[in-house]
Design a protein around this motif. Structure first.
Motif, PDB file in Angstrom:
ATOM      1  N   GLU A  26      -8.371   5.545  -7.697  1.00  0.00           N
ATOM      2  CA  GLU A  26      -8.101   6.969  -7.551  1.00  0.00           C
ATOM      3  C   GLU A  26      -8.954   7.524  -6.420  1.00  0.00           C
ATOM      4  O   GLU A  26     -10.074   7.058  -6.192  1.00  0.00           O
ATOM      5  CB  GLU A  26      -8.430   7.730  -8.835  1.00  0.00           C
ATOM      6  N   MET A  27      -8.391   8.515  -5.730  1.00  0.00           N
ATOM      7  CA  MET A  27      -9.119   9.242  -4.697  1.00  0.00           C
ATOM      8  C   MET A  27      -8.780  10.710  -4.889  1.00  0.00           C
ATOM      9  O   MET A  27      -7.601  11.087  -4.779  1.00  0.00           O
ATOM     10  CB  MET A  27      -8.699   8.772  -3.299  1.00  0.00           C
ATOM     11  N   ASN A  28      -9.755  11.502  -5.235  1.00  0.00           N
ATOM     12  CA  ASN A  28      -9.514  12.896  -5.592  1.00  0.00           C
ATOM     13  C   ASN A  28      -8.470  12.913  -6.708  1.00  0.00           C
ATOM     14  O   ASN A  28      -8.658  12.293  -7.726  1.00  0.00           O
ATOM     15  CB  ASN A  28      -9.122  13.713  -4.365  1.00  0.00           C
ATOM     16  N   ASP A  29      -7.354  13.590  -6.525  1.00  0.00           N
ATOM     17  CA  ASP A  29      -6.325  13.638  -7.564  1.00  0.00           C
ATOM     18  C   ASP A  29      -5.191  12.654  -7.301  1.00  0.00           C
ATOM     19  O   ASP A  29      -4.141  12.733  -7.931  1.00  0.00           O
ATOM     20  CB  ASP A  29      -5.754  15.057  -7.674  1.00  0.00           C
ATOM     21  N   TYR A  30      -5.382  11.741  -6.355  1.00  0.00           N
ATOM     22  CA  TYR A  30      -4.341  10.768  -6.012  1.00  0.00           C
ATOM     23  C   TYR A  30      -4.621   9.402  -6.616  1.00  0.00           C
ATOM     24  O   TYR A  30      -5.768   8.982  -6.722  1.00  0.00           O
ATOM     25  CB  TYR A  30      -4.209  10.633  -4.489  1.00  0.00           C
ATOM     26  N   GLN A  31      -3.546   8.717  -6.993  1.00  0.00           N
ATOM     27  CA  GLN A  31      -3.671   7.363  -7.519  1.00  0.00           C
ATOM     28  C   GLN A  31      -3.012   6.376  -6.564  1.00  0.00           C
ATOM     29  O   GLN A  31      -1.980   6.673  -5.954  1.00  0.00           O
ATOM     30  CB  GLN A  31      -3.011   7.257  -8.896  1.00  0.00           C
ATOM     31  N   PHE A  32      -3.628   5.208  -6.483  1.00  0.00           N
ATOM     32  CA  PHE A  32      -3.072   4.073  -5.753  1.00  0.00           C
ATOM     33  C   PHE A  32      -2.519   3.139  -6.815  1.00  0.00           C
ATOM     34  O   PHE A  32      -3.268   2.674  -7.682  1.00  0.00           O
ATOM     35  CB  PHE A  32      -4.154   3.377  -4.932  1.00  0.00           C
ATOM     36  N   LYS A  33      -1.204   2.893  -6.765  1.00  0.00           N
ATOM     37  CA  LYS A  33      -0.547   2.110  -7.806  1.00  0.00           C
ATOM     38  C   LYS A  33       0.124   0.889  -7.191  1.00  0.00           C
ATOM     39  O   LYS A  33       0.746   0.982  -6.134  1.00  0.00           O
ATOM     40  CB  LYS A  33       0.532   2.945  -8.507  1.00  0.00           C
ATOM     41  N   ALA A  45      14.226  12.211  -7.645  1.00  0.00           N
ATOM     42  CA  ALA A  45      13.437  12.982  -6.686  1.00  0.00           C
ATOM     43  C   ALA A  45      12.164  13.438  -7.378  1.00  0.00           C
ATOM     44  O   ALA A  45      12.099  13.507  -8.597  1.00  0.00           O
ATOM     45  CB  ALA A  45      14.230  14.183  -6.187  1.00  0.00           C
ATOM     46  N   HIS A  46      11.159  13.717  -6.576  1.00  0.00           N
ATOM     47  CA  HIS A  46       9.903  14.284  -7.070  1.00  0.00           C
ATOM     48  C   HIS A  46       9.794  15.679  -6.437  1.00  0.00           C
ATOM     49  O   HIS A  46       9.493  15.795  -5.254  1.00  0.00           O
ATOM     50  CB  HIS A  46       8.709  13.408  -6.682  1.00  0.00           C
ATOM     51  N   ILE A  95       4.682  -3.729  -3.965  1.00  0.00           N
ATOM     52  CA  ILE A  95       4.432  -2.504  -3.206  1.00  0.00           C
ATOM     53  C   ILE A  95       3.206  -1.771  -3.736  1.00  0.00           C
ATOM     54  O   ILE A  95       2.751  -2.015  -4.845  1.00  0.00           O
ATOM     55  CB  ILE A  95       5.645  -1.548  -3.259  1.00  0.00           C
ATOM     56  N   MET A  96       2.701  -0.867  -2.905  1.00  0.00           N
ATOM     57  CA  MET A  96       1.686   0.089  -3.332  1.00  0.00           C
ATOM     58  C   MET A  96       2.302   1.473  -3.201  1.00  0.00           C
ATOM     59  O   MET A  96       2.960   1.769  -2.199  1.00  0.00           O
ATOM     60  CB  MET A  96       0.413   0.008  -2.494  1.00  0.00           C
ATOM     61  N   LEU A  97       2.115   2.278  -4.225  1.00  0.00           N
ATOM     62  CA  LEU A  97       2.531   3.673  -4.217  1.00  0.00           C
ATOM     63  C   LEU A  97       1.282   4.540  -4.156  1.00  0.00           C
ATOM     64  O   LEU A  97       0.270   4.213  -4.782  1.00  0.00           O
ATOM     65  CB  LEU A  97       3.305   4.010  -5.493  1.00  0.00           C
ATOM     66  N   VAL A  98       1.348   5.622  -3.406  1.00  0.00           N
ATOM     67  CA  VAL A  98       0.245   6.576  -3.354  1.00  0.00           C
ATOM     68  C   VAL A  98       0.845   7.929  -3.711  1.00  0.00           C
ATOM     69  O   VAL A  98       1.748   8.416  -3.024  1.00  0.00           O
ATOM     70  CB  VAL A  98      -0.414   6.623  -1.964  1.00  0.00           C
ATOM     71  N   GLU A  99       0.356   8.494  -4.808  1.00  0.00           N
ATOM     72  CA  GLU A  99       0.916   9.752  -5.294  1.00  0.00           C
ATOM     73  C   GLU A  99      -0.091  10.434  -6.211  1.00  0.00           C
ATOM     74  O   GLU A  99      -1.013   9.790  -6.707  1.00  0.00           O
ATOM     75  CB  GLU A  99       2.240   9.507  -6.018  1.00  0.00           C
ATOM     76  N   PRO A 100       0.088  11.727  -6.435  1.00  0.00           N
ATOM     77  CA  PRO A 100      -0.843  12.438  -7.309  1.00  0.00           C
ATOM     78  C   PRO A 100      -0.834  11.877  -8.737  1.00  0.00           C
ATOM     79  O   PRO A 100       0.202  11.409  -9.218  1.00  0.00           O
ATOM     80  CB  PRO A 100      -0.325  13.877  -7.311  1.00  0.00           C
ATOM     81  N   ARG A 101      -1.968  11.948  -9.389  1.00  0.00           N
ATOM     82  CA  ARG A 101      -2.073  11.548 -10.789  1.00  0.00           C
ATOM     83  C   ARG A 101      -1.042  12.310 -11.611  1.00  0.00           C
ATOM     84  O   ARG A 101      -0.838  13.505 -11.407  1.00  0.00           O
ATOM     85  CB  ARG A 101      -3.484  11.845 -11.301  1.00  0.00           C
ATOM     86  N   GLY A 102      -0.375  11.621 -12.515  1.00  0.00           N
ATOM     87  CA  GLY A 102       0.572  12.268 -13.403  1.00  0.00           C
ATOM     88  C   GLY A 102       2.017  12.236 -12.954  1.00  0.00           C
ATOM     89  O   GLY A 102       2.903  12.661 -13.695  1.00  0.00           O
ATOM     90  N   VAL A 103       2.289  11.732 -11.746  1.00  0.00           N
ATOM     91  CA  VAL A 103       3.673  11.672 -11.282  1.00  0.00           C
ATOM     92  C   VAL A 103       4.441  10.640 -12.106  1.00  0.00           C
ATOM     93  O   VAL A 103       3.989   9.507 -12.280  1.00  0.00           O
ATOM     94  CB  VAL A 103       3.737  11.323  -9.779  1.00  0.00           C
ATOM     95  N   VAL A 104       5.595  11.025 -12.607  1.00  0.00           N
ATOM     96  CA  VAL A 104       6.447  10.123 -13.376  1.00  0.00           C
ATOM     97  C   VAL A 104       7.293   9.312 -12.399  1.00  0.00           C
ATOM     98  O   VAL A 104       7.889   9.876 -11.480  1.00  0.00           O
ATOM     99  CB  VAL A 104       7.350  10.921 -14.349  1.00  0.00           C
ATOM    100  N   ASN A 105       7.337   7.987 -12.588  1.00  0.00           N
ATOM    101  CA  ASN A 105       7.999   7.124 -11.603  1.00  0.00           C
ATOM    102  C   ASN A 105       9.480   7.430 -11.417  1.00  0.00           C
ATOM    103  O   ASN A 105      10.025   7.237 -10.339  1.00  0.00           O
ATOM    104  CB  ASN A 105       7.788   5.644 -11.930  1.00  0.00           C
ATOM    105  N   THR A 106      10.150   7.919 -12.450  1.00  0.00           N
ATOM    106  CA  THR A 106      11.570   8.239 -12.330  1.00  0.00           C
ATOM    107  C   THR A 106      11.812   9.700 -11.948  1.00  0.00           C
ATOM    108  O   THR A 106      12.953  10.151 -11.921  1.00  0.00           O
ATOM    109  CB  THR A 106      12.315   7.931 -13.646  1.00  0.00           C
TER     110      THR A 106
END
Length: 121
Positions: A26-33, A45-46, A95-106
């Motif tokens: 995690e970096m700030n409120d972002y997650q590396f997945k 869509a997000h 793959i690696m995804l970078v997105e804010p914590r709590g984002v639902v993948n679908t």
């Protein structure tokens, strides 16, 4: 806080299921997945955030309603917030995804491909 490097290959070797992102940092409120993908995901869509796809191994395509974007190992793409998309991989792709914590993948689609959130590996 850990003082050792995160080995992405090691983390990827710890799971085999597809379409189930695992958090590695995690970096700030972002997650590396990290995720392994294979086949066609759902159109979604997000609405609240952009989403970054970084291909670590293999090839994938990001399908949009009006175009496709092929991605190979070492390439990345930022899907803008609110843009409907569908990841597709003919063979397994890591793959690696970078997105804010709590984002639902679908995103807004929900359904059977919805993964548990905040699962660490």
């Amino acid at each position: 806080m850990s003082h050792s490097a995160i080995n992405l290959r090691d983390k990827l070797s710890r799971f085999s299921d597809h379409w189930s992102p695992r958090v590695v940092a995690e970096m700030n409120d972002y997650q590396f997945k990290l995720a392994k993908i294979h086949g066609e995901f759902v159109w979604h869509a997000h609405e609240e955030t952009d989403e970054v796809f970084i291909v670590l191994a293999g090839e994938m395509t990001l399908e949009f309603r009006d175009k496709t974007v092929p991605l190979a190992t070492g390439e990345m793409y930022v899907v803008p917030r609110g843009v409907e998309h569908r990841p597709v991989a003919k063979e397994e792709c890591s793959i690696m995804l970078v997105e804010p914590r709590g984002v639902v993948n679908t995103g807004d689609a929900g359904g059977a491909y919805t993964a548990k959130n905040d699962v660490w590996v």
